[in-house]
Design an enzyme around this catalytic site. Structure first.
Site, PDB file in Angstrom:
ATOM      1  N   GLU A   1     127.594  29.407  43.096  1.00 49.80           N
ATOM      2  CA  GLU A   1     126.423  28.906  43.908  1.00 49.80           C
ATOM      3  C   GLU A   1     126.195  29.630  44.676  1.00 49.80           C
ATOM      4  O   GLU A   1     124.646  30.099  44.486  1.00 49.80           O
ATOM      5  CB  GLU A   1     126.904  26.963  43.952  1.00 49.80           C
ATOM      6  CG  GLU A   1     125.337  26.593  43.978  1.00 49.80           C
ATOM      7  CD  GLU A   1     125.606  25.398  44.950  1.00 49.80           C
ATOM      8  OE1 GLU A   1     124.644  24.618  45.319  1.00 49.80           O
ATOM      9  OE2 GLU A   1     126.523  25.122  44.605  1.00 49.80           O
ATOM     10  N   ASP A   2     126.194  29.777  46.047  1.00 50.58           N
ATOM     11  CA  ASP A   2     125.844  31.535  46.951  1.00 50.58           C
ATOM     12  C   ASP A   2     126.432  32.522  46.680  1.00 50.58           C
ATOM     13  O   ASP A   2     125.879  33.093  47.405  1.00 50.58           O
ATOM     14  CB  ASP A   2     126.487  30.481  48.231  1.00 50.58           C
ATOM     15  CG  ASP A   2     126.098  29.291  48.553  1.00 50.58           C
ATOM     16  OD1 ASP A   2     125.091  28.686  47.321  1.00 50.58           O
ATOM     17  OD2 ASP A   2     126.682  28.181  49.431  1.00 50.58           O
TER      18      ASP A   2
END
Length: 730
Positions: free
Chosen positions: A82-83
């Site tokens: 996600e990051d």
């Protein structure tokens, strides 16, 4: 937090991992740490600490929970997809498919929209998480992630603090409880409480700390004294203590509207004995030693709870005047309660009993609480890979909101679940960004996008493959509405043509009120209802014209039309003999029949109307059709009941109730209990409501009232009424 400290935290976690899994793949954990450090480099948290500190603390929580190397590694990598720019394929190549699937599962859960605070949405989201995570370790990682986030929530803004705290209280704390993770659940609740109501949190914490020394001293004194007395009576027992956490204290104060000092089970003991007889002997010892608090005793051994929970509950005034709650049970009762169906688990969460839900978690709770006893870590993993909710499908909207649908649901069911208008204008669907047929069954985790077009309408074939009651009801309603629209249009054209032949127009009879009068006379609510009935050929246009201009009609036409407009007839024709039901004043041996517009019953006030060639029709005095014949007094005749107890009369009942199992059967049983026969019945479901129509036979008004009272006593029945006007044929 420096990288040296972070490295020490990893070493501590690996040491703990080795304690429970001597053959654990610790290299996997170290490789995950190095990769996470590389990919999160330069990223910081709101606190200013390296972002890596969060993934390491998540891994530490998982190690403290005695999770395996794969799960601890997942904790280190849980934000990597996600990051950062890392792909699923890269994670799979470097750490294997098992870690990749867990990381992907945590990432999907992180994208769920948690805006709703309503309880039903919270429950759907909890089930959604469980249904998606066939490997429960996904959820455990997510709980560890949430726990560290809320531990460090002080660095967020006030609005974010409240949102995250409410989300935690609604979703994650109950989920932890369902999984048997009591310590995590308590910490999540207490930290959420701290941000949602900081003033109350401080007050409860202060009172709890003030009483801390006294509380501990009280519990030890009671425990030691009770152990001594049990020993003198040769009763073998194990006594354990428990302490209520802050949010649990606050929740009980709020629920019962009591003060802190009145929460009796802040201090609690549980006594586990070998036999049922020992339970009652222990109770006697307790009550003879300490003063019993009135109205605090419950005997769930003699009278078990519906979920088979058994225990004795009592409360006494202990040392220092502090209340102490004590539960007494046998080991068998204790094991039963620990398997998930006991009231203790439900009481803690404040939910209603749900046998199916609890049964699905009983084995899971044992695994999560006792998995350290398993010699082979892979055995633990196999026990976790289960499908918890096979009867529901949980899918996403494109914005990440969750919709719960039954198995076999299609995009059309989804569309109607979003909004009726979306369902009616649906012409196609994308599932996971691919166009699919509207009859395609949806699967857990599907992302569904509905394609709509303003002038598009449902197809009749939709009824062949939708499964939700809402979709079926709305589709049927749409086609009923279209049929009515066509009938109104046809009825308008037919009546307009007939009126033109009579030298007038429809607009004129609407304007002067004639159409409104006839509408009321024929028992319709609106003029559109009358026009729809004309279009459906329930009335001839000739008859309506005569009604509109009564100076050109005979009263007989009214009576004849009333007979032709019925949806169905339940007729009863009798001659007036000595055994007949009706006495006609001044006339013997004449044919009588009951009007189907009002269907009189013995006990009603009645009047007769002479019909040429068909004897006398019996109406109630308040029948709308008799009021329409008020100028035909010459054809009215006085009649009275000549009741024969052997004769029964048809009557229609209309019942409305909230849907539950066996509701229809219970309604039928309530009718049968009054020695009443049922000639016909029909039921229809809409939303959460059940509508029942049935034709019964009664001796008269008093008998009918008895039946209505009996049905009204059925649980979840809200309305019972006697229908005089006829309904469609069953």
């Amino acid at each position: 937090m420096s990288y040296i400290i972070l490295m020490h935290r990893i070493h501590d976690s690996v040491d703990k991992l080795r304690q429970y899994y001597p053959n654990a793949d610790v290299n996997l954990v170290y490789r995950a740490y190095i990769f996470a450090a590389k990919m999160h480099r330069g990223q910081t948290r709101l606190s200013g600490e390296p972002y890596l500190s969060h993934t390491i603390e998540t891994a530490v929580i998982l190690a403290n929970m005695k999770m395996d190397a794969v799960t601890v590694s997942t904790g280190l990598l849980h934000d990597i997809l996600e990051d950062t720019d890392t792909t699923y394929e890269e994670v799979q190549d470097m750490f294997g498919p098992e870690v990749a699937q867990l990381v992907d599962g945590v990432t999907k859960i992180s994208k769920i929209y948690f805006a709703s605070r309503e309880e039903y949405q919270a429950e759907n989201l909890r089930k959604m998480l469980l249904a998606m995570a066939k490997d429960i370790r996904v959820l455990i990682v997510k709980l560890a992630d949430r726990l560290h986030n809320i531990r460090t929530l002080q660095y967020a803004g006030k609005e974010q603090q409240k949102r995250v705290a409410q989300e935690t209280l609604d979703i994650f704390a109950p989920l932890a409880n369902r999984l048997g993770l009591g310590l995590i659940k308590s910490e999540l609740e207490d930290l959420s409480f701290k941000y949602l109501d900081p003033d109350m949190y401080k007050r409860v914490m202060q009172r709890s700390e003030e009483m801390g020394g006294e509380r501990q001293k009280t519990i030890e004194i009671v425990k030691e004294e009770l152990e001594r007395r049990l020993k003198t009576q040769n009763i073998q027992a194990v006594i354990t203590s428990r302490e209520k956490h802050l949010y649990s204290i606050y929740r009980k104060m709020k629920r019962l509207n009591i003060s802190f000092k009145d929460v009796m089970d802040i201090i609690g003991l549980r006594v586990i004995t070998n036999t049922k007889a020992d339970c009652y002997s222990t109770l006697g010892l307790i009550h003879s030693t300490w003063k019993h608090i009135p109205q605090s005793f419950d005997d769930y051994i003699t009278l078990p709870k519906p979920n088979m929970y058994q225990s004795l509950h009592t409360a006494v005034i202990g040392p220092f005047g502090r209340p102490v709650e004590i539960q007494i049970r046998t080991w068998e009762m204790h094991h039963l309660s620990e398997e998930g169906i006991a009231a203790h688990w439900r009481y803690k969460e404040g939910k209603e009993k749900d046998d199916e839900y609890d049964s699905k978690f009983s084995g899971l709770r044992h695994i999560l609480e006792w998995h350290q006893e398993l010699e082979n870590p892979s055995e633990f993993v196999e026990h976790l890979k289960i499908d918890l909710f096979p009867d529901d499908v949980y899918v996403f909207t494109p914005k990440g909101k969750v919709k719960c649908l039954p198995q076999g649901a299609t995009p059309i069911d989804f569309a109607y679940a979003v909004h009726t208008e979306v369902g009616e204008q649906c012409y196609g669907a994308r599932v996971n960004e691919r166009i699919v047929p509207l009859r395609t069954p949806l699967k857990n985790g599907d992302i569904v996008e509905i394609l709509t077009q303003k002038n598009h309408h449902p197809g009749r074939d939709w009824l062949n493959y939708v499964v939700t009651s809402k979709a079926k009801t709305k589709i049927r309603h749409f086609f009923r509405a279209k049929k009515r629209e066509a009938e109104i249009q046809l009825g308008t054209e037919i009546l307009e043509k007939a009126l033109r032949k009579s030298g007038t127009r429809l607009s004129r009879v609407q304007k002067d009120g004639r159409l409104k009068r006839v509408t009321a006379e024929l028992g319709h609510s609106t003029e559109e209802d009358l026009l729809s009935a004309i279009g459906a050929q329930k009335y001839s246009p000739k008859h309506i014209v005569k009604r509109l201009f009564p100076e050109n009609e005979s009263a007989e036409a009214v009576e004849e039309q009333n007979d032709t407009k019925q949806h169905y007839e339940i007729e009863q024709t009798q001659r007036n003999t000595s055994g007949g039901a009706i006495k006609v004043k001044g006339v013997d041996n004449i044919l009588t029949r009951f009007g189907q517009c009002c269907r009189p019953l013995p006990g009603d006030n009645i009047i007769g109307f002479i019909t040429k060639g068909r004897g006398i029709t019996i109406h109630t005095v308040d029948c709308p059709n008799m009021k329409a014949m008020e100028f035909d007094d010459d054809r009215k005749i006085d009649v009275e009941w000549d009741i024969d107890p052997q004769v029964h009369y048809p009557a229609e009942l209309y019942v409305i109730g909230t849907i539950r199992d066996s509701l229809f059967a219970d309604i039928v049983a309530a009718i049968a209990k009054t020695n009443t026969n049922i000639l016909a019945s029909n039921s229809e479901k809409s939303a959460n409501q059940l509508e029942v129509r049935c034709i019964i036979t009664v001796q008269g008004r008093e008998h009918l009232s008895t039946v209505i009272r009996s049905v009204k006593n059925v649980r979840h029945v809200h309305e019972v009424s006697h229908v005089r006007a006829p309904a469609p044929r069953y």
